[in-house]
Design a protein around this motif. Structure first.
Motif, PDB file in Angstrom:
ATOM      1  N   THR A 144       0.843  -1.190   0.000  1.00  0.00           N
ATOM      2  CA  THR A 144       0.000   0.000   0.000  1.00  0.00           C
ATOM      3  C   THR A 144       0.876   1.237   0.000  1.00  0.00           C
ATOM      4  O   THR A 144       1.797   1.363   0.802  1.00  0.00           O
TER       5      THR A 144
ATOM      6  N   GLN B 117      -2.040   0.355  -4.712  1.00  0.00           N
ATOM      7  CA  GLN B 117      -1.263  -0.859  -4.479  1.00  0.00           C
ATOM      8  C   GLN B 117      -0.154  -0.916  -5.528  1.00  0.00           C
ATOM      9  O   GLN B 117      -0.411  -0.714  -6.718  1.00  0.00           O
TER      10      GLN B 117
ATOM     11  N   THR C 115      -4.780   6.287  -2.295  1.00  0.00           N
ATOM     12  CA  THR C 115      -4.125   5.084  -1.788  1.00  0.00           C
ATOM     13  C   THR C 115      -4.077   4.069  -2.923  1.00  0.00           C
ATOM     14  O   THR C 115      -5.118   3.758  -3.514  1.00  0.00           O
TER      15      THR C 115
END
Length: 607
Positions: free
Chosen positions: A141, A206, A204
């Motif tokens: 993350t 990945q 946010t």
């Protein structure tokens, strides 16, 4: 020389080892020559635009980052829990990289932080750049955030141009090596676009490799100058954050000052370690206030760095006094803000903030870029015969504007009101001492409540009725009660002799004769005490004390009703606007109050 014959396993090991050595040699050659492979091409530093010197760009002694190698050369590298400042021209795009070594690197140790139960989780925007089917098992993350610190200026000062909207900065994020310079016009399948909202952007994603970021300032002819922004990246938590709730409530004001509080920071019981930790802590929040007619923070209301530079009232101003208090809803710890140097009859934005994570801030700190909550607004009073009082010694739950006189300072005013209430309370204590409180259950006046409950209810009622909540005489809210209209205004004028308000003893004088005799505030309006204060007193105190409540017109002249939406339409101790809109009261009993027995003389003065 004859070499020994290798087994199949030994052969595979030898080949692997040789390949590894070759790769290490190649890596060393590339990354120790000319400063590294990424910088093998010519590196050119781009000087900041000439207009930069016209802007106060220093933020806590930090200078904007120089953008290195724009165009076809290297990207500027971002670190973990770091915010980097940069100037950007209108129409320009700047590119950054958060390297995979950091993306996949160790997380930082969590800071000491605050005691438990500070606020709800952040509601910052969280969107993934790539679909779930593309996520690798080793993906991490990554938090990316931006604050706009400085905005360009309007080209025109004409009223017509004031409605022009400042184009917000746009952030483009890519995890594809095929799009190392995301920005306007690039392949939408290889980047995700985010628009800063009131100076804040949070995302946010990945990722397991390099994260490429582009920051773009749209073209506009209505504005000129530069933006300055701070871009933050982290694998721990967002460097900047925004909470879509106010967490800030207006208590009251006078013409030059205001008192605001946060919501409760914990639900712990008094006397518990957590409760005491909060009461003893250095106040963790800060506040920003700005007149709504001042355009300095327009479009930047969610940016900590902008508010910290441009708000009229901000951290470090002499105007702000902060402290922890348990006054008000639930008697739980909360922070209060008292600030001065405000203009009368003016509406202000109030914005709660936190410097870093409250215990530390800046680069290397998780959440070091600061946090902002949604803006609220409040208005100062117009008349100078209402003065804001709080933190009294005896009536410690009083925190609102009271009838005043500009010639009295706040200390003298507080002493008059507080000592007056305390003297009444002592008379009450003398009478209560005649009641058998500590006795058997058979002899007690009630099995549900006791003398301690009666004392608390009496003090609540007493402070509310002897220290009236003051409002502008010019206001026309229906729940306000005119008081003391028989005295002259401070400009020397008086109501006409035949005015209807002069014909009623309720409106011709104050609730408490002491106010007209010693304070002499002139005409004002009162927010009447809440009816349930009387109801609670009658319910909890012994019948022998003779407490009762009035009915009919006298009830309406003496007490007010609570609003279901949390607005303050009647006065109760610890009140704050819209903090407790869900409050419910028992209205089955008649409200208001008269005192019988020893208190009849007091009733004649206070009603």
């Amino acid at each position: 020389m004859q070499f020994p014959k290798l087994t199949p396993l030994q052969s595979r090991f030898a080949a692997t080892f040789a390949a590894t050595v070759l790769l290490l040699v190649l890596y060393y050659a590339l990354f120790t020559n000319s400063g590294g492979f990424a910088y093998a091409l010519e590196v050119r530093e781009i000087a900041p635009p000439a207009i930069v010197h016209d802007y106060p760009l220093l933020i806590e002694g930090r200078k904007p980052e120089e953008i290195v190698g724009r165009g076809t050369s290297g990207l500027t590298t971002l670190g973990n829990n770091q915010g980097k400042l940069s100037n950007i021209n209108i129409g320009e795009t700047q590119n950054w990289v958060f390297p995979k070594e950091t993306v996949n690197g160790p997380k930082s140790s969590p800071p000491k932080g605050l005691p438990a139960n500070i606020t709800a989780p952040s509601s910052s925007t969280a969107t993934s750049v790539v679909g779930d089917h593309e996520l690798k098992k080793r993906a991490n993350t990554v938090y990316i955030s931006l604050n706009t610190c400085i905005k360009p200026s309007l080209n025109s000062t004409s009223p017509a141009s004031s409605s022009a909207s400042l184009p917000p900065l746009t952030v483009y994020i890519s995890t594809s090596d095929n799009n190392q310079r995301p920005g306007p016009g690039k392949n939408a399948d290889e980047q995700t676009e985010y628009t800063a909202d009131q100076g804040y952007m949070g995302a946010t994603i990945q990722a397991s490799g390099d994260v490429y970021i582009g920051v773009s300032a749209s073209n506009t002819s209505a504005f000129s100058g530069i933006y300055n922004y701070e871009l933050g990246t982290s694998v721990d938590a967002s460097y900047h954050s925004y909470e879509d709730s106010t967490n800030l409530y207006f208590v009251d004001s006078d013409i030059h000052s205001a008192l605001l509080i946060t919501d409760n920071v914990t639900q712990s019981d008094p006397g518990t370690p957590n409760y005491q930790e909060w009461m003893d802590i250095e106040p963790p929040f800060t506040i920003f206030a700005n007149n709504i007619n001042n355009s300095g923070i327009y479009g930047l209301e969610r940016s900590y760095c902008a508010l910290n530079q441009w708000s009229q009232i901000r951290k470090g101003n002499n105007a702000i006094n902060t402290s922890m208090t348990s006054r008000g809803l639930g008697n739980e710890p909360k922070e209060q803000f008292y600030f001065t140097y405000l203009n009368s009859s003016s509406t202000y934005y109030g914005i709660l903030g936190m410097d870093g994570n409250s215990t530390s801030s800046g680069n290397g700190v998780i959440g070091g870029g600061g946090k902002i909550w949604r803006a609220m607004n409040f208005t100062t009073k117009a008349d100078d015969n209402c003065a804001l009082l709080y933190n009294l010694d005896f009536c410690s739950q009083v925190a609102y504007a009271v009838p005043s006189n500009p010639d009295l300072d706040s200390t003298a005013l507080a002493q008059i009101y507080d000592s007056n209430a305390q003297s009444y309370y002592q008379n009450f204590k003398n009478s209560l001492s005649l009641i058998p409180c500590n006795t058997s259950s058979i002899s007690m006046y009630s099995l549900a409540v006791g003398c301690a409950d009666c004392e608390a209810a009496y003090k609540q009622w007493l402070c509310a009725v002897t220290i009236p909540r003051c409002y502008d005489f010019s206001s026309d809210y229906s729940f306000l009660q005119p008081r003391n209209v028989g005295q002259a205004f401070f400009n020397g004028t008086k109501l006409p002799a035949n005015h209807s308000l002069l014909q009623s003893p309720v409106t011709n004088a104050s609730r408490n004769p002491l106010i007209d005799e010693k304070i002499k505030p002139g005409p004002y309006k009162e927010i009447l005490p809440c009816q349930d204060l009387c109801n609670d007193l009658v319910r909890t105190c012994p019948a022998a004390l003779g407490f009762s409540c009035p009915t009919g017109k006298l009830l309406n002249d003496s007490y007010g009703y609570r609003a279901s939406n949390g607005d303050i339409t009647c006065s109760y101790l610890g009140a704050a606007y819209y903090l407790n809109g869900g409050y419910r009261v028992d209205v089955n009993m008649s409200m208001g109050m008269f005192l019988a027995g020893f208190g009849l003389w007091l009733a004649s003065a206070l009603f």
